[in-house]
Design a protein around this motif. Sequence first.
Motif, short mmCIF file in Angstrom:
data_model
loop_
_atom_site.label_atom_id
_atom_site.label_comp_id
_atom_site.label_asym_id
_atom_site.label_seq_id
_atom_site.Cartn_x
_atom_site.Cartn_y
_atom_site.Cartn_z
N GLY A 40 63.71 -63.55 98.19
CA GLY A 40 63.68 -63.72 96.83
C GLY A 40 64.74 -64.49 96.32
O GLY A 40 66.00 -64.82 97.63
N ARG A 41 65.02 -64.20 95.19
CA ARG A 41 65.82 -64.78 94.11
C ARG A 41 67.03 -64.08 93.15
O ARG A 41 65.97 -63.54 93.24
CB ARG A 41 66.40 -66.15 93.57
CG ARG A 41 65.34 -67.04 94.70
CD ARG A 41 65.65 -68.59 94.02
NE ARG A 41 66.74 -69.53 93.92
CZ ARG A 41 67.68 -69.34 93.96
NH1 ARG A 41 67.44 -69.35 95.32
NH2 ARG A 41 69.26 -69.89 93.93
N GLY A 42 67.95 -63.85 93.48
CA GLY A 42 68.85 -62.91 92.47
C GLY A 42 69.95 -64.61 91.32
O GLY A 42 70.55 -65.07 91.90
N ASP A 50 73.65 -68.55 91.02
CA ASP A 50 72.67 -67.23 91.70
C ASP A 50 72.39 -67.61 93.14
O ASP A 50 73.32 -67.89 93.76
CB ASP A 50 71.29 -67.65 91.30
CG ASP A 50 71.06 -68.58 89.73
OD1 ASP A 50 71.91 -68.20 88.24
OD2 ASP A 50 69.89 -69.01 89.44
N PHE A 51 71.38 -66.61 94.61
CA PHE A 51 71.67 -66.51 95.09
C PHE A 51 69.93 -65.80 96.21
O PHE A 51 69.39 -65.85 95.01
CB PHE A 51 72.96 -65.56 95.85
CG PHE A 51 72.21 -64.22 94.80
CD1 PHE A 51 71.21 -63.17 95.58
CD2 PHE A 51 72.71 -63.90 93.57
CE1 PHE A 51 71.21 -61.92 95.13
CE2 PHE A 51 72.45 -62.32 93.43
CZ PHE A 51 71.23 -61.55 94.16
N ILE A 76 70.96 -65.84 102.32
CA ILE A 76 70.56 -66.91 102.82
C ILE A 76 71.13 -67.69 102.33
O ILE A 76 71.08 -68.20 101.26
CB ILE A 76 69.11 -67.24 103.06
CG1 ILE A 76 68.09 -66.84 102.27
CG2 ILE A 76 68.53 -65.29 104.11
CD1 ILE A 76 66.83 -67.34 102.05
N ASP A 77 71.22 -68.94 102.98
CA ASP A 77 72.01 -70.46 102.35
C ASP A 77 70.46 -71.25 102.35
O ASP A 77 69.11 -70.63 102.64
CB ASP A 77 73.08 -70.88 104.01
CG ASP A 77 72.09 -71.21 105.19
OD1 ASP A 77 70.57 -71.56 105.50
OD2 ASP A 77 72.95 -71.10 106.07
N GLY A 78 71.02 -72.31 102.05
CA GLY A 78 69.58 -73.49 101.19
C GLY A 78 68.66 -73.63 103.00
O GLY A 78 67.46 -74.22 102.38
N VAL A 83 72.83 -65.72 105.81
CA VAL A 83 74.71 -65.79 105.51
C VAL A 83 75.83 -64.90 105.97
O VAL A 83 76.54 -64.54 106.70
CB VAL A 83 74.85 -66.53 104.84
CG1 VAL A 83 76.42 -66.22 103.81
CG2 VAL A 83 74.29 -67.99 104.24
N ARG A 84 75.61 -63.05 105.55
CA ARG A 84 75.54 -61.77 105.75
C ARG A 84 75.11 -60.59 105.00
O ARG A 84 74.10 -61.25 104.29
CB ARG A 84 77.35 -62.40 104.83
CG ARG A 84 76.90 -62.27 103.60
CD ARG A 84 78.38 -61.62 102.35
NE ARG A 84 78.41 -62.57 101.65
CZ ARG A 84 78.45 -61.60 99.85
NH1 ARG A 84 77.59 -60.33 100.52
NH2 ARG A 84 78.07 -61.95 99.27
#
Length: 178
Positions: A40-42, A50-51, A76-78, A83-84
């Motif tokens: 998902g995206r936030g 955004d993340f 998560i990264d790209g 990531v954490r």
Amino acid sequence: MLEPVQENPFPDSHTLGEGPGPHPQLEPVLPLLGRWHGRGRGEYPTLEQDFAYEQEVSFSHDGRPFLRYEARAWLIDGSGKAVRPAGREAGWWRVMPDASLEVVLTHATGIVEVLVGRVAGEEIELETVDVARTPLAKEVTGTRRRYSMREDELMSVQEMAAVGQPMQHHLAARLRRA
């Protein structure tokens, strides 16, 4: 002398073939049973950017008219690498005879939410009616959640009112049955 420990005779069931059968009141939410996984995206105005996140959600039952709910997420990264850890919540979804819902969620960050809502076909809507916080928890005054079930896909959208901001979009995810 201590009695030997016995295996739990009332295990939660992740699928319809394990443990006790589902309570008849669970009929409107039976498609939720099991484990879901996806991305998902936030976003939120108080965040610098955004993340992207990955999420796992599980719903189970023990034969009574409520679902056990647990969700965990990690940023998560790209490239999709973890990531954490991010959000973590657990709780109970009580299903009433008229397909209305009463939900209690606890968040690892010191927030407890009481939400009410309704199941209408493949759609579920929940809205916060009360929030309790530990003394150092972030100020969250409410959330709205929408879930859409389509075969082996679960989509979720969450709005949030927090830290002086009005209710607005925060998270959106697409999960597949694991």
